[in-house]
Write a protein that holds these residues in place. Structure first.
Motif, PDB file in Angstrom:
ATOM      1  N   TRP A  90      35.820 112.990   7.460  1.00 48.34           N
ATOM      2  CA  TRP A  90      36.168 114.172   8.255  1.00 48.34           C
ATOM      3  C   TRP A  90      37.527 113.991   8.932  1.00 48.34           C
ATOM      4  N   SER A 117      35.136 118.870   3.458  1.00 46.00           N
ATOM      5  CA  SER A 117      34.377 118.089   4.437  1.00 46.00           C
ATOM      6  C   SER A 117      33.411 118.980   5.208  1.00 46.00           C
ATOM      7  N   THR A 121      29.308 118.987   4.501  1.00 49.57           N
ATOM      8  CA  THR A 121      28.483 118.607   5.651  1.00 49.57           C
ATOM      9  C   THR A 121      27.438 119.682   5.936  1.00 49.57           C
ATOM     10  N   VAL A 172      28.219 112.224  11.884  1.00 48.03           N
ATOM     11  CA  VAL A 172      29.247 113.256  11.904  1.00 48.03           C
ATOM     12  C   VAL A 172      29.957 113.301  13.261  1.00 48.03           C
TER      13      VAL A 172
END
Length: 204
Positions: A90, A117, A121, A172
């Motif tokens: 990310w 990304s 996700t 994340v």
């Protein structure tokens, strides 16, 4: 069937690589590329002379490129110059938009990440959450919660799915905080250079 899966995987990998290549370009065409995930504003002065004849300003942790035709400055962190020398899935780039070269110019920093990304996700979280919900519904429909042992198994497996979601969320968030910290370090370095150039102009 296998050939279709391999072809689909190859196309997906190709799209991700193309997306990252477009995101990491050092030209003005990459200014608005990527998903905008944050912004902040300050008042400062932009001194074009600080960027040199090639409109490029090397900084300790990356490069800032002036794009006068777009009234913007590209911020490109270089992950190899930081203590943790690895790139997450990310990465963040920044674009500092300014309205003028005056002493009280409004600078707006826009943070962006690659489209792939963000999309992958979101797809991962939706897949895991959707699979968990579908499992619970099918398990309940089959009568799995009708007995105590069955209910225990259902709750245990549901908890495992929640833990997977929680682990993904933590990964994340940690990666985003790391990449944001890198970008903000580069942003602070740029502001320090602009502030020094502004003070020098005032002395002159």
């Amino acid at each position: 069937m296998l050939a279709a899966v391999i072809l689909g995987a190859a196309i997906l990998v190709g799209l991700v690589i193309a997306d990252w290549m477009a995101f990491t370009r050092k030209t003005s065409s990459a200014l608005g590329y990527g998903l905008a995930i944050g912004r902040q504003q300050v008042i400062s002065q932009v001194t074009p002379g600080a960027f040199g004849p090639e409109h490029s300003l090397p900084l300790p942790h990356g490069v800032a490129r002036l794009c006068p035709d777009h009234h913007a400055i590209m911020l490109l962190p270089e992950w190899k110059r930081f203590g943790l020398r690895f790139r997450t899935a990310w990465p963040l780039n920044g674009a500092v938009h300014y309205d003028s070269f005056s002493d009280n110019a409004k600078l707006t920093l826009i943070k962006r990440m690659p489209w792939s990304s963000a999309l992958m996700t979101a797809l991962w979280f939706l897949t895991v959450a959707g699979g968990l919900i579908a499992y619970l519904l099918s398990y309940a429909y089959a009568g799995g919660f009708a007995s105590a042992p069955g209910a225990f198994v259902g709750v245990a497996l549901s908890g495992l799915g929640v833990l997977v979601l929680l682990f993904g969320f933590i990964v994340v968030v940690a990666a985003y905080r790391l990449e944001e910290k890198r970008l903000m370090i580069l942003y602070d370095e740029l502001r320090a250079v602009l502030s020094a150039a502004e003070n020098l102009d005032h002395v002159r």
